[in-house]
Design an enzyme around this catalytic site. Structure first.
Site, PDB file in Angstrom:
ATOM      1  N   ASP A 194       0.855  -1.188   0.000  1.00  0.00           N
ATOM      2  CA  ASP A 194       0.000   0.000   0.000  1.00  0.00           C
ATOM      3  C   ASP A 194       0.892   1.239   0.000  1.00  0.00           C
ATOM      4  O   ASP A 194       2.054   1.177   0.415  1.00  0.00           O
ATOM      5  CB  ASP A 194      -0.918   0.040   1.226  1.00  0.00           C
ATOM      6  CG  ASP A 194      -1.884   1.219   1.164  1.00  0.00           C
ATOM      7  OD1 ASP A 194      -2.584   1.349   0.146  1.00  0.00           O
ATOM      8  OD2 ASP A 194      -1.919   2.025   2.106  1.00  0.00           O
TER       9      ASP A 194
ATOM     10  N   TYR B 235      -0.546   8.674  -2.385  1.00  0.00           N
ATOM     11  CA  TYR B 235      -0.426   8.515  -3.836  1.00  0.00           C
ATOM     12  C   TYR B 235      -1.625   9.149  -4.551  1.00  0.00           C
ATOM     13  O   TYR B 235      -1.590   9.365  -5.748  1.00  0.00           O
ATOM     14  CB  TYR B 235      -0.419   7.030  -4.206  1.00  0.00           C
ATOM     15  CG  TYR B 235       0.881   6.285  -4.023  1.00  0.00           C
ATOM     16  CD1 TYR B 235       1.934   6.807  -3.280  1.00  0.00           C
ATOM     17  CD2 TYR B 235       1.049   5.033  -4.609  1.00  0.00           C
ATOM     18  CE1 TYR B 235       3.118   6.094  -3.114  1.00  0.00           C
ATOM     19  CE2 TYR B 235       2.221   4.314  -4.465  1.00  0.00           C
ATOM     20  CZ  TYR B 235       3.259   4.840  -3.713  1.00  0.00           C
ATOM     21  OH  TYR B 235       4.421   4.132  -3.556  1.00  0.00           O
ATOM     22  N   GLY B 236      -2.706   9.372  -3.779  1.00  0.00           N
ATOM     23  CA  GLY B 236      -4.000   9.720  -4.368  1.00  0.00           C
ATOM     24  C   GLY B 236      -4.013  10.927  -5.285  1.00  0.00           C
ATOM     25  O   GLY B 236      -4.838  11.026  -6.181  1.00  0.00           O
TER      26      GLY B 236
ATOM     27  N   CYS C  32      -3.985  -1.207  -2.568  1.00  0.00           N
ATOM     28  CA  CYS C  32      -4.155   0.245  -2.658  1.00  0.00           C
ATOM     29  C   CYS C  32      -4.961   0.518  -3.921  1.00  0.00           C
ATOM     30  O   CYS C  32      -4.566   0.082  -5.014  1.00  0.00           O
ATOM     31  CB  CYS C  32      -2.779   0.903  -2.748  1.00  0.00           C
ATOM     32  SG  CYS C  32      -2.812   2.668  -3.101  1.00  0.00           S
ATOM     33  N   ASN C  33      -6.067   1.212  -3.765  1.00  0.00           N
ATOM     34  CA  ASN C  33      -6.921   1.477  -4.929  1.00  0.00           C
ATOM     35  C   ASN C  33      -6.223   2.354  -5.954  1.00  0.00           C
ATOM     36  O   ASN C  33      -6.331   2.126  -7.158  1.00  0.00           O
ATOM     37  CB  ASN C  33      -8.210   2.155  -4.474  1.00  0.00           C
ATOM     38  CG  ASN C  33      -9.132   1.197  -3.772  1.00  0.00           C
ATOM     39  OD1 ASN C  33      -9.964   0.554  -4.394  1.00  0.00           O
ATOM     40  ND2 ASN C  33      -8.975   1.048  -2.460  1.00  0.00           N
ATOM     41  N   THR C  34      -5.499   3.349  -5.468  1.00  0.00           N
ATOM     42  CA  THR C  34      -4.840   4.270  -6.392  1.00  0.00           C
ATOM     43  C   THR C  34      -3.791   3.524  -7.220  1.00  0.00           C
ATOM     44  O   THR C  34      -3.715   3.692  -8.445  1.00  0.00           O
ATOM     45  CB  THR C  34      -4.184   5.423  -5.601  1.00  0.00           C
ATOM     46  OG1 THR C  34      -5.149   5.945  -4.682  1.00  0.00           O
ATOM     47  CG2 THR C  34      -3.715   6.515  -6.509  1.00  0.00           C
TER      48      THR C  34
ATOM     49  N   CYS D 163     -11.163   3.162  -1.051  1.00  0.00           N
ATOM     50  CA  CYS D 163      -9.855   3.595  -0.554  1.00  0.00           C
ATOM     51  C   CYS D 163      -9.616   2.859   0.753  1.00  0.00           C
ATOM     52  O   CYS D 163     -10.517   2.764   1.598  1.00  0.00           O
ATOM     53  CB  CYS D 163      -9.831   5.108  -0.335  1.00  0.00           C
ATOM     54  SG  CYS D 163      -8.338   5.670   0.498  1.00  0.00           S
ATOM     55  N   THR D 164      -8.406   2.373   0.900  1.00  0.00           N
ATOM     56  CA  THR D 164      -8.087   1.516   2.035  1.00  0.00           C
ATOM     57  C   THR D 164      -8.224   2.197   3.399  1.00  0.00           C
ATOM     58  O   THR D 164      -8.375   1.530   4.410  1.00  0.00           O
ATOM     59  CB  THR D 164      -6.644   1.009   1.888  1.00  0.00           C
ATOM     60  OG1 THR D 164      -5.795   2.145   1.662  1.00  0.00           O
ATOM     61  CG2 THR D 164      -6.539   0.047   0.737  1.00  0.00           C
ATOM     62  N   HIS D 165      -8.153   3.531   3.402  1.00  0.00           N
ATOM     63  CA  HIS D 165      -8.265   4.243   4.683  1.00  0.00           C
ATOM     64  C   HIS D 165      -9.700   4.343   5.192  1.00  0.00           C
ATOM     65  O   HIS D 165      -9.922   4.556   6.382  1.00  0.00           O
ATOM     66  CB  HIS D 165      -7.746   5.676   4.540  1.00  0.00           C
ATOM     67  CG  HIS D 165      -6.260   5.796   4.462  1.00  0.00           C
ATOM     68  ND1 HIS D 165      -5.517   5.229   3.462  1.00  0.00           N
ATOM     69  CD2 HIS D 165      -5.378   6.428   5.277  1.00  0.00           C
ATOM     70  CE1 HIS D 165      -4.244   5.519   3.657  1.00  0.00           C
ATOM     71  NE2 HIS D 165      -4.134   6.241   4.756  1.00  0.00           N
TER      72      HIS D 165
HETATM   73  N1  DGL Z   1      -4.245   3.642  -0.075  1.00  0.00           N
HETATM   74  C1  DGL Z   1      -4.736   4.594  -1.020  1.00  0.00           C
HETATM   75  C2  DGL Z   1      -5.951   4.073  -1.765  1.00  0.00           C
HETATM   76  O1  DGL Z   1      -6.502   3.066  -1.441  1.00  0.00           O
HETATM   77  C3  DGL Z   1      -5.114   5.885  -0.383  1.00  0.00           C
HETATM   78  C4  DGL Z   1      -3.999   6.664   0.200  1.00  0.00           C
HETATM   79  C5  DGL Z   1      -3.181   7.440  -0.794  1.00  0.00           C
HETATM   80  O2  DGL Z   1      -3.711   8.399  -1.407  1.00  0.00           O
HETATM   81  O3  DGL Z   1      -2.030   7.096  -0.930  1.00  0.00           O
HETATM   82  O4  DGL Z   1      -6.370   4.679  -2.716  1.00  0.00           O
END
Ligand code: DGL
Length: 278
Positions: free
Chosen positions: A15, A47-48, A78-80, A197-199
């Protein structure tokens, strides 16, 4: 790096930072028998808001690191990274550089499940700006379930709220309500919302508070775990390559203290972590 199809090792979970621990947690609850390595690129998160090229470059470095640590299989938790880097890694990098290894993401498995859960076939996605702009969820869901309406809303404040430990404080209410209202204003027929998003699972109590009753919220951990279990059942050659010692090692690109503090909030337990560079 050698690519011997007979070597075995842990499952790697990557992630951009700490949020992927919600994915790791879901996977380990379902499949505690395997060994895992978690890698968080905390020093370069979030990363978003980053460009495609940079997310690809950073994600590839992380995948290469997990390969060098012995992982035959890596999950981009991580979705991004899944939205912006997975396809290129699968199609361009792996065939030439690591043909026996696999990298999987979180968007496709989420898209598969969400289409079976929505009655109205109107689905909402809450995610980072990068994930929303990539339109990955819309493309995946409509490929699998043609005719489904998919509407996305970027929530730029949600990751910082979680990262800064404000997710359960009163200040978070405004931002949660605001983004939810903006999503639902785009399409009042939405009956299912992906927390893409994982958060976001950490904000779940507040999201539930402001989400109209009858709308189903989809945090991803459980579904990614089910999908991975199904993948390993179907790919026995990969399943046999995953070592089974029920261990989990943690690596971060930021300070160990910072990771330990945040991880305790996500996992409700103290973990040992090593710092590495990518
Ligand atoms: N973990 C990222 C996601 O799932 C979110 C955090 C980020 O922006 O890096 O998109």
């Amino acid at each position: 790096m050698t690519d011997n199809p007979n070597f075995s090792g842990p499952i790697g979970v990557f992630d951009s930072g700490i949020g992927g621990l919600t994915i790791l947690d879901g996977i380990r609850r379902k499949m505690p028998q395997y060994d895992y390595i978690y890698l968080g690129d905390n020093a370069r998160a979030p990363y978003g808001t980053r460009s495609f090229d940079i997310v690809y470059e950073f994600t590839l470095q992380a995948v290469q690191k997990l390969f060098s640590l012995g992982c035959p299989l890596v999950i981009l938790g991580c979705n991004t990274a899944s939205a912006k880097a997975l396809r290129s890694i699968q199609q361009n990098y792996l065939p030439q550089n690591a043909p026996s290894r696999r990298v999987l993401g979180v968007i496709r498995p989420t898209a598969e499940i969400v289409g079976t859960l929505s009655q109205t076939k109107h689905i909402g996605v809450l995610a980072t700006e990068g994930t929303i702009k990539s339109e990955s969820y819309t493309l995946e869901i409509q490929k699998l379930y043609p005719g489904t309406v998919v509407v996305g809303q970027a929530c730029p404040m949600w990751v910082p709220l979680v990262e800064n430990g404000e997710f359960d404080k009163p200040g978070a209410d405004y931002f949660v309500r605001n983004s939810l209202e903006a999503l639902l204003a785009q399409d009042p027929l939405i009956d299912t919302i992906i927390l893409g998003c994982t958060h976001y699972p950490l904000l779940l109590p507040k999201i539930e508070q402001y989400c109209p009753k009858g709308i189903r919220l989809i945090p991803q951990g459980r579904y990614i775990a089910e999908s991975l279990q199904d993948y390993l059942r179907r790919h026995t050659e990969m399943d046999q390559r995953i070592t089974r010692g029920a261990t989990c090692q943690y690596f971060t690109t930021e300070s160990r203290t910072k990771f330990r503090e945040s991880a305790a909030v996500f996992l409700n337990e103290a973990v040992e972590v090593e710092r590495i560079t990518l």
